[in-house]
Enzyme design. Structure first.
Site, mmCIF file in Angstrom:
data_model
loop_
_atom_site.group_PDB
_atom_site.id
_atom_site.type_symbol
_atom_site.label_atom_id
_atom_site.label_comp_id
_atom_site.label_asym_id
_atom_site.label_seq_id
_atom_site.Cartn_x
_atom_site.Cartn_y
_atom_site.Cartn_z
ATOM 1 C CB THR A 1 -0.911 -0.002 1.238
ATOM 2 O OG1 THR A 1 -1.724 -1.173 1.203
ATOM 3 C CG2 THR A 1 -1.815 1.216 1.279
ATOM 4 N N GLY B 1 2.431 -2.878 8.309
ATOM 5 C CA GLY B 1 2.718 -3.164 9.709
ATOM 6 C C GLY B 1 4.197 -3.465 9.874
ATOM 7 C CD GLU C 1 -4.313 -9.033 2.878
ATOM 8 O OE1 GLU C 1 -3.484 -8.706 3.717
ATOM 9 O OE2 GLU C 1 -4.071 -8.988 1.664
HETATM 10 C C1 LIG Z 1 -10.582 -10.474 12.630
HETATM 11 C C2 LIG Z 1 -9.394 -10.848 11.785
HETATM 12 C C3 LIG Z 1 -8.172 -11.001 12.602
HETATM 13 C C4 LIG Z 1 -6.926 -11.358 11.783
HETATM 14 C C5 LIG Z 1 -5.720 -11.180 12.636
HETATM 15 C C6 LIG Z 1 -4.425 -11.599 11.953
HETATM 16 C C7 LIG Z 1 -3.294 -10.668 12.301
HETATM 17 C C8 LIG Z 1 -3.392 -9.387 11.504
HETATM 18 C C9 LIG Z 1 -2.110 -8.624 11.523
HETATM 19 C C10 LIG Z 1 -1.837 -7.885 10.216
HETATM 20 C C11 LIG Z 1 -2.790 -6.727 9.985
HETATM 21 C C12 LIG Z 1 -2.929 -6.236 8.770
HETATM 22 C C13 LIG Z 1 -2.191 -6.768 7.578
HETATM 23 C C14 LIG Z 1 -2.698 -6.097 6.347
HETATM 24 C C15 LIG Z 1 -2.056 -6.259 5.189
HETATM 25 C C16 LIG Z 1 -2.556 -5.600 3.978
HETATM 26 O O1 LIG Z 1 -3.544 -4.884 3.970
HETATM 27 S S1 LIG Z 1 -1.641 -5.975 2.584
HETATM 28 C C17 LIG Z 1 -2.375 -4.997 1.319
HETATM 29 C C18 LIG Z 1 -3.737 -5.518 0.939
HETATM 30 N N1 LIG Z 1 -4.170 -4.828 -0.220
HETATM 31 C C19 LIG Z 1 -5.185 -5.286 -0.978
HETATM 32 O O2 LIG Z 1 -5.845 -6.246 -0.664
HETATM 33 C C20 LIG Z 1 -5.406 -4.520 -2.255
HETATM 34 C C21 LIG Z 1 -6.782 -4.804 -2.809
HETATM 35 N N2 LIG Z 1 -6.795 -4.555 -4.243
HETATM 36 C C22 LIG Z 1 -6.637 -5.597 -5.132
HETATM 37 O O3 LIG Z 1 -6.475 -6.748 -4.775
HETATM 38 C C23 LIG Z 1 -6.732 -5.244 -6.602
HETATM 39 O O4 LIG Z 1 -6.398 -3.899 -6.809
HETATM 40 C C24 LIG Z 1 -8.152 -5.490 -7.152
HETATM 41 C C25 LIG Z 1 -8.391 -6.965 -7.098
HETATM 42 C C26 LIG Z 1 -9.167 -4.758 -6.321
HETATM 43 C C27 LIG Z 1 -8.236 -4.964 -8.564
HETATM 44 O O5 LIG Z 1 -7.114 -5.472 -9.192
HETATM 45 P P1 LIG Z 1 -6.981 -5.268 -10.774
HETATM 46 O O6 LIG Z 1 -5.639 -5.679 -11.198
HETATM 47 O O7 LIG Z 1 -7.429 -3.881 -11.094
HETATM 48 O O8 LIG Z 1 -7.945 -6.371 -11.250
HETATM 49 P P2 LIG Z 1 -9.372 -6.305 -11.855
HETATM 50 O O9 LIG Z 1 -9.354 -5.553 -13.144
HETATM 51 O O10 LIG Z 1 -10.391 -5.911 -10.843
HETATM 52 O O11 LIG Z 1 -9.486 -7.841 -12.137
HETATM 53 C C28 LIG Z 1 -8.584 -8.453 -13.070
HETATM 54 C C29 LIG Z 1 -8.749 -9.936 -12.942
HETATM 55 O O12 LIG Z 1 -7.910 -10.403 -11.880
HETATM 56 C C30 LIG Z 1 -8.674 -11.185 -10.994
HETATM 57 N N3 LIG Z 1 -8.087 -11.047 -9.664
HETATM 58 C C31 LIG Z 1 -7.930 -9.914 -8.950
HETATM 59 N N4 LIG Z 1 -7.352 -10.183 -7.769
HETATM 60 C C32 LIG Z 1 -7.130 -11.526 -7.738
HETATM 61 C C33 LIG Z 1 -6.571 -12.429 -6.763
HETATM 62 N N5 LIG Z 1 -6.135 -12.001 -5.580
HETATM 63 N N6 LIG Z 1 -6.506 -13.728 -7.069
HETATM 64 C C34 LIG Z 1 -6.977 -14.160 -8.269
HETATM 65 N N7 LIG Z 1 -7.546 -13.389 -9.242
HETATM 66 C C35 LIG Z 1 -7.610 -12.076 -8.950
HETATM 67 C C36 LIG Z 1 -10.046 -10.594 -11.063
HETATM 68 O O13 LIG Z 1 -11.007 -11.516 -10.600
HETATM 69 C C37 LIG Z 1 -10.154 -10.330 -12.553
HETATM 70 O O14 LIG Z 1 -10.410 -11.517 -13.193
HETATM 71 P P3 LIG Z 1 -11.660 -11.547 -14.201
HETATM 72 O O15 LIG Z 1 -11.642 -12.926 -14.732
HETATM 73 O O16 LIG Z 1 -11.386 -10.461 -15.204
HETATM 74 O O17 LIG Z 1 -12.846 -11.228 -13.345
HETATM 75 C C1 FAD Z 2 -4.627 -1.678 10.489
HETATM 76 C C2 FAD Z 2 -4.153 -1.701 9.058
HETATM 77 C C3 FAD Z 2 -3.052 -2.466 8.720
HETATM 78 C C4 FAD Z 2 -2.578 -2.481 7.410
HETATM 79 N N1 FAD Z 2 -1.448 -3.214 7.116
HETATM 80 C C5 FAD Z 2 -0.972 -3.182 5.844
HETATM 81 C C6 FAD Z 2 0.232 -3.907 5.525
HETATM 82 O O1 FAD Z 2 0.814 -4.550 6.399
HETATM 83 N N2 FAD Z 2 0.709 -3.844 4.257
HETATM 84 C C7 FAD Z 2 0.062 -3.121 3.268
HETATM 85 O O2 FAD Z 2 0.549 -3.104 2.131
HETATM 86 N N3 FAD Z 2 -1.086 -2.436 3.546
HETATM 87 C C8 FAD Z 2 -1.604 -2.448 4.803
HETATM 88 N N4 FAD Z 2 -2.751 -1.756 5.093
HETATM 89 C C9 FAD Z 2 -3.373 -0.932 4.052
HETATM 90 C C10 FAD Z 2 -4.665 -1.590 3.540
HETATM 91 O O3 FAD Z 2 -4.350 -2.681 2.740
HETATM 92 C C11 FAD Z 2 -5.462 -0.523 2.767
HETATM 93 O O4 FAD Z 2 -5.879 0.452 3.687
HETATM 94 C C12 FAD Z 2 -6.670 -1.169 2.089
HETATM 95 O O5 FAD Z 2 -6.242 -1.953 1.002
HETATM 96 C C13 FAD Z 2 -7.687 -0.124 1.605
HETATM 97 O O6 FAD Z 2 -7.086 0.768 0.696
HETATM 98 P P1 FAD Z 2 -7.190 2.346 0.989
HETATM 99 O O7 FAD Z 2 -6.762 2.577 2.362
HETATM 100 O O8 FAD Z 2 -6.488 3.037 -0.120
HETATM 101 O O9 FAD Z 2 -8.744 2.654 0.913
HETATM 102 P P2 FAD Z 2 -9.550 3.138 -0.395
HETATM 103 O O10 FAD Z 2 -9.476 2.112 -1.460
HETATM 104 O O11 FAD Z 2 -9.153 4.522 -0.718
HETATM 105 O O12 FAD Z 2 -11.044 3.091 0.210
HETATM 106 C C14 FAD Z 2 -11.765 4.266 0.515
HETATM 107 C C15 FAD Z 2 -13.208 4.065 0.023
HETATM 108 O O13 FAD Z 2 -13.180 3.976 -1.409
HETATM 109 C C16 FAD Z 2 -13.997 2.893 -1.830
HETATM 110 N N5 FAD Z 2 -13.493 2.315 -3.083
HETATM 111 C C17 FAD Z 2 -12.204 2.195 -3.475
HETATM 112 N N6 FAD Z 2 -12.126 1.575 -4.664
HETATM 113 C C18 FAD Z 2 -13.400 1.275 -5.041
HETATM 114 C C19 FAD Z 2 -13.993 0.630 -6.171
HETATM 115 N N7 FAD Z 2 -13.254 0.126 -7.176
HETATM 116 N N8 FAD Z 2 -15.339 0.492 -6.191
HETATM 117 C C20 FAD Z 2 -16.099 0.957 -5.182
HETATM 118 N N9 FAD Z 2 -15.609 1.600 -4.092
HETATM 119 C C21 FAD Z 2 -14.280 1.761 -4.028
HETATM 120 C C22 FAD Z 2 -13.855 1.872 -0.695
HETATM 121 O O14 FAD Z 2 -14.961 0.979 -0.713
HETATM 122 C C23 FAD Z 2 -13.845 2.767 0.534
HETATM 123 O O15 FAD Z 2 -15.176 3.012 0.934
HETATM 124 C C24 FAD Z 2 -3.247 -1.725 6.407
HETATM 125 C C25 FAD Z 2 -4.371 -0.965 6.742
HETATM 126 C C26 FAD Z 2 -4.833 -0.958 8.060
HETATM 127 C C27 FAD Z 2 -6.038 -0.127 8.398
#
Ligand SMILES: CCCCCCCCCC/C=C\C/C=C/C(=O)SCCNC(=O)CCNC(=O)[C@H](O)C(C)(C)COP(=O)(O)OP(=O)(O)OC[C@H]1O[C@@H](n2cnc3c(N)ncnc32)[C@H](O)[C@@H]1OP(=O)(O)O
Ligand code: FAD
Length: 613
Positions: free
Chosen positions: A181, A220, A463
Site C-alpha cells: 500500500t 505493519g 487485506e
Molecule cells: C478479525 C481478523 C483477525 C486477523 C488477525 C491476523 C493478524 C493481523 C495482523 C496484520 C494486519 C494487517 C495486515 C494487512 C495487510 C494488507 O492490507 S496488505 C495490502 C492488501 N491490499 C489489498 O488487498 C489490495 C486490494 N486490491 C486488489 O487486490 C486489486 O487492486 C483489485 C483486485 C481490487 C483490482 O485489481 P486489478 O488488477 O485492477 O484487477 P481487476 O481488473 O479488478 O481484475 C482483473 C482480474 O484479476 C482477478 N483477480 C484480482 N485479484 C485476484 C486475486 N487475488 N486472485 C486471483 N484473481 C484475482 C479478477 O477476478 C479479474 O479476473 P476476471 O476474470 O477479469 O474477473
Molecule cells: C490496520 C491496518 C493495517 C494495514 N497493514 C498493511 C500492511 O501490512 N501492508 C500493506 O501493504 N497495507 C496495509 N494496510 C493498508 C490496507 O491494505 C489498505 O488500507 C486497504 O487496502 C484499503 O485501501 P485504501 O486505504 O487506499 O482505501 P480506499 O481504497 O481509498 O477506500 C476508501 C473508500 O473507497 C472505496 N473504493 C475504493 N475503490 C473502489 C472501487 N473500485 N469500487 C467501489 N468503491 C471503491 C472503498 O470501498 C472505501 O469506501 C493496512 C491498513 C490498516 C487499516
C-alpha cells in the site's frame, strides 16, 4: 490457591443440556489438539510462575485472551524463567501505557515468545499462534513477519530463494513486513507508483518512490520493527512497464537497525486501534538491489533485462488471497471471545427485576439480552464452521495451483474475497453488540471488548477493503450468472444458480425443516445475483459502457456477494452440524443454534426473503 467460581455462573453451567467437551474437541480439531492447546499455557505459566494453581493459570490464560486479568489485578510473578532476558516482573496492562510504552511491552513479550517457540520447537502453526496470543493478546509487532512476509517468500519465491530467505525469517535473523500500500493507493494496485527499474549494466533494480503519493504507507512493522520488506513495485525493464512484482528489499542495518542509504522510514502515528503495531511509511531514493532480489517463482527478469511473464498475472496476488483466508477464520474466533466475555458477564450481573419484588435477576434472564448474545454465539459458530468448510475448497485449489493447474483460482479469489468481507463485517457488528450488552462495564478497557473491536474492525479495511472485495467476488458471480443464462456448465460452487427452486415444504405452524432453510438461502442468493446481473444488463441496454454499467449496478453486486456468503455460511453450518457425529444432545443443541442463526438472518434481511416469497 483455587478461586471459587461465581455461584450464578456455576449454576448456569450446571444446566447445560450437553457435554461441552464434545463441542470443544470439535472446535479445536480433536482431543489431542485440544490437549496441546491447554498444555501450552499451563506449561509456560508453570515455567514462569511459582505459586499459582492451575485454575489461576487457566483464568489468567483466558483473562489474558480477553484482558480480564487486568481487571482482576492478576499479575504473573516471573521466576526462574528459561529466557533470562525476560526480566519483567509480570504482565503489566498496556491499557494505561503510552503508545511507545505499549509497543515496547508488546515487543518484549513478542521477542520472548519468538525465542520460546524456537526453543520448544513448536512447529504447528496453530500452536505457535496460541502460544503467541497468550503473551501478546493485542496487535503483535511481528504479525506481518509471521504471516504475509513468510507467505510471500513461500508462494512467490523460487526454490533457491526460499532456501536462502526462509531460514532467515524462521530464526528471526531478519524481521519482515509486506509493503504494498502507498499513500495514494491501497485498493487500486494498478495505480501503484513505486518503481523497480532494471539496470542491465549492473544487473540491479533501482527502487524509487518518485512522488509523495508513492510513499509506502500503512505496512505493519515498517515503523520500527522490520529490517527487510517484501515490497511490491512496478517493474520497468527495457523501457516497458511489466506490472506489479515483488522484491526482497533490505530496509535497516541488521546490527544497528538504522535505515540503510536511500531509505527514509518511520511510524505513521496514532490509529483507531492496533496501537502496538508500528504501521509505517517508507520512501526509497534510488535504492539498488541485485537482480536476484526479485521474487521469481512466476515471473522473471533475465540478466539481459528480458521480462518472462507469469502464466497468470494474478499469481502475484496470492499472498493477499492467503491472508484473506486467515482473516476469514480469525473473525469467528474474535467474535467467540467477545461473546464469551459478554455471556459470562450476563450470568453474574444481576440488575433489575422481572417480577416486582422478586429480586434482581441475572441479566441473562431478559429475553432481549438472550437475543443480543445467543444470536452472536450462533454467528461465531457459523463463521468458525464456515471457515472450516471453506478450507477444504481452499486446500484443493492451492494443491492444484502448486501443480500448475490454475482453473480454481477465480473461484478461490471470489470465495476468499466475499467471505472476508462478510465475516469481518459480521464480526465487527457482533463484537460491538457484545460490548453494549455489558452496559458500562463493557465500555471499560479492562473488559477486553473495546480493544477487540478497535483492533479487529480494521480487518474490514485491510487485506482488501470490504466493498471492493464484494465487487471482486461479484465479477465471478456475474460471469457465472451469464453462463447460467446461456445454459452453460457452471463451477460446482455456483451450480445452484441453475438448480435453485423455491419448493419450501415447511408451514408456519410447524418446526422449520433445515433443508428448507438451506433452500431459502440458496434461492435468495440466486435471486439477488440474478437481479444484479439484470441491472448490469439494463445499464448496458441504456447505452452505458461495461464499466459504467458495472458502477450503475454496483450496490446490487455488493448485495449479491454478501447473499452468496450468507448462503455458503448457513449451508456449511447445517451440513457440518448434521454430519459431525455428535451425540444426540449436542447435535440437537447445535441444530437449534443453526436454526437461530438462519432465522435471525431472515429477520435481519427480511426484505430479501419476503421478496422471494
Ligand atoms: C478479525 C481478523 C483477525 C486477523 C488477525 C491476523 C493478524 C493481523 C495482523 C496484520 C494486519 C494487517 C495486515 C494487512 C495487510 C494488507 O492490507 S496488505 C495490502 C492488501 N491490499 C489489498 O488487498 C489490495 C486490494 N486490491 C486488489 O487486490 C486489486 O487492486 C483489485 C483486485 C481490487 C483490482 O485489481 P486489478 O488488477 O485492477 O484487477 P481487476 O481488473 O479488478 O481484475 C482483473 C482480474 O484479476 C482477478 N483477480 C484480482 N485479484 C485476484 C486475486 N487475488 N486472485 C486471483 N484473481 C484475482 C479478477 O477476478 C479479474 O479476473 P476476471 O476474470 O477479469 O474477473
Ligand atoms: C490496520 C491496518 C493495517 C494495514 N497493514 C498493511 C500492511 O501490512 N501492508 C500493506 O501493504 N497495507 C496495509 N494496510 C493498508 C490496507 O491494505 C489498505 O488500507 C486497504 O487496502 C484499503 O485501501 P485504501 O486505504 O487506499 O482505501 P480506499 O481504497 O481509498 O477506500 C476508501 C473508500 O473507497 C472505496 N473504493 C475504493 N475503490 C473502489 C472501487 N473500485 N469500487 C467501489 N468503491 C471503491 C472503498 O470501498 C472505501 O469506501 C493496512 C491498513 C490498516 C487499516
Amino acid at each position: 490457591m483455587g478461586k471459587s467460581v461465581n455461584p450464578d455462573l456455576a449454576k448456569a453451567r450446571s444446566q447445560a443440556t450437553f457435554d461441552p467437551a464434545n463441542l470443544t474437541n470439535y472446535l479445536y480439531g480433536g482431543p489431542e489438539k485440544l490437549r496441546r492447546k491447554r498444555y501450552l499455557p499451563a506449561f509456560v505459566f508453570k515455567e514462569l510462575c511459582t505459586e499459582m494453581s492451575l485454575t489461576d493459570l487457566c483464568l489468567i490464560f483466558l483473562g489474558l485472551l480477553t484482558h480480564v486479568s487486568d481487571y482482576l489485578g492478576l499479575t504473573l510473578s516471573i521466576e526462574n524463567m528459561a529466557a533470562k532476558e525476560y526480566k519483567e516482573e509480570g504482565f503489566k496492562s498496556t491499557d494505561d501505557m503510552s503508545r511507545e510504552e505499549a509497543y515496547e511491552e508488546s515487543m518484549r513479550r513478542a521477542v520472548y515468545t519468538n525465542k520460546r517457540v524456537l526453543q520448544l520447537n513448536l512447529q504447528d502453526q496453530e500452536e505457535q499462534y496460541y502460544f503467541r496470543e497468550i503473551f501478546v493478546p493485542g496487535a503483535n509487532p511481528f504479525a506481518l513477519h509471521y504471516v504475509m512476509f513468510k507467505d510471500a517468500i513461500n508462494t512467490q519465491g523460487t526454490e533457491d530463494q526460499i532456501q536462502k530467505w526462509l531460514p532467515l525469517a524462521e530464526t528471526y535473523a531478519v524481521t519482515g513486513t509486506y509493503a504494498q500500500t502507498e499513500l495514494g493507493h491501497g485498493t487500486f494496485l494498478r495505480g501503484l507508483e513505486t518503481t523497480a527499474e532494471y539496470d542491465v549494466q549492473r544487473e540491479e533494480f533501482i527502487l524509487n518512490t518518485p512522488t509523495i503519493t508513492s510513499s509506502k504507507f500503512w505496512p505493519g512493522a515498517l515503523g520500527k520493527t522490520a529490517n527487510v520488506a517484501i515490497l511490491n513495485a512496478k517493474l520497468i525493464t527495457k523501457g516497458r512497464n511489466c506490472g506489479m512484482q515483488s522484491f526482497w528489499v533490505p530496509l535497516r542495518h541488521l546490527e544497528t537497525h538504522q535505515p540503510l542509504p536511500g531509505i527514509t522510514v518511520g511510524d505513521i502515528g496514532p490509529k483507531f486501534g492496533y496501537h502496538t503495531s508500528d504501521n509505517g511509511f517508507l520512501q526509497l531514493n534510488r535504492v539498488r538491489i541485485p537482480r536476484e532480489n526479485m521474487l521469481m517463482r512466476y515471473s522473471k527478469v533475465l540478466q539481459d533485462g528480458t521480462f518472462v511473464p507469469p502464466e497468470n498475472d494474478r499469481l502475484v496476488y496470492v499472498p493477499m488471497t492467503q491472508f484473506r483466508f486467515v482473516v476469514i477464520g480469525r473473525s469467528g474466533w474474535t467474535l467467540a471471545k467477545a461473546v464469551t466475555v459478554a455471556t459470562r458477564y450476563s450470568a453474574v450481573r444481576r440488575q433489575s427485576e422481572i417480577t416486582p419484588g422478586g429480586g434482581e435477576v441475572q441479566i441473562l434472564d431478559f429475553q432481549t439480552q438472550q437475543h443480543k448474545l445467543f444470536t452472536q454465539i450462533a454467528s461465531a459458530y457459523a463463521m468458525i464452521i464456515a471457515a472450516k468448510a471453506a478450507k477444504d475448497l481452499y486446500d484443493s485449489a492451492f494443491s492444484k495451483m502448486e501443480k500448475g493447474n490454475l482453473e480454481d483460482l477465480p473461484m478461490l479469489h471470489a470465495l476468499t474475497s466475499s467471505m472476508k468481507a462478510f465475516n469481518t463485517w459480521e464480526m465487527a457488528t457482533g463484537v460491538e453488540q457484545c460490548r453494549m450488552a455489558c452496559g458500562g462495564h463493557g465500555y471499560l478497557l479492562a473488559s477486553g471488548i473495546p480493544q477487540m473491536y478497535t483492533d479487529m474492525v480494521s480487518a474490514c479495511t485491510y487485506e482488501g477493503e470490504n466493498t471492493v472485495m464484494c465487487l471482486q467476488a461479484a465479477r465471478f458471480l456475474n460471469k457465472c450468472q451469464e453462463a447460467a443464462n446461456k445454459g452453460e456448465r457452471l463451477p460446482q460452487l455456483t451450480r445452484f444458480l441453475q438448480t435453485s427452486r423455491l419448493n419450501i415444504s415447511s408451514s408456519l405452524d410447524q418446526d422449520v425443516d433445515l433443508n428448507d432453510i438451506i433452500a431459502a438461502y440458496e434461492f435468495r442468493a440466486a435471486t439477488v445475483i440474478s437481479e444484479a446481473n439484470a441491472r448490469l444488463n439494463a445499464g448496458l441496454a441504456m447505452g452505458k459502457s461495461q464499466s459504467e454499467a458495472w458502477n450503475y449496478a454496483s450496490q446490487l453486486l455488493v448485495k449479491a456477494a454478501l447473499a452468496f456468503s450468507h448462503w455458503f455460511t448457513v449451508r456449511a453450518l447445517i451440513e457440518n452440524m448434521r454430519g459431525a457425529g455428535f451425540d444426540n444432545s449436542t447435535e440437537t443443541l447445535l441444530l437449534q443454534l443453526a436454526k437461530l442463526y438462519a432465522l435471525d438472518g431472515m429477520l435481519r434481511y427480511s426484505g430479501d426473503f419476503r421478496k422471494v416469497g
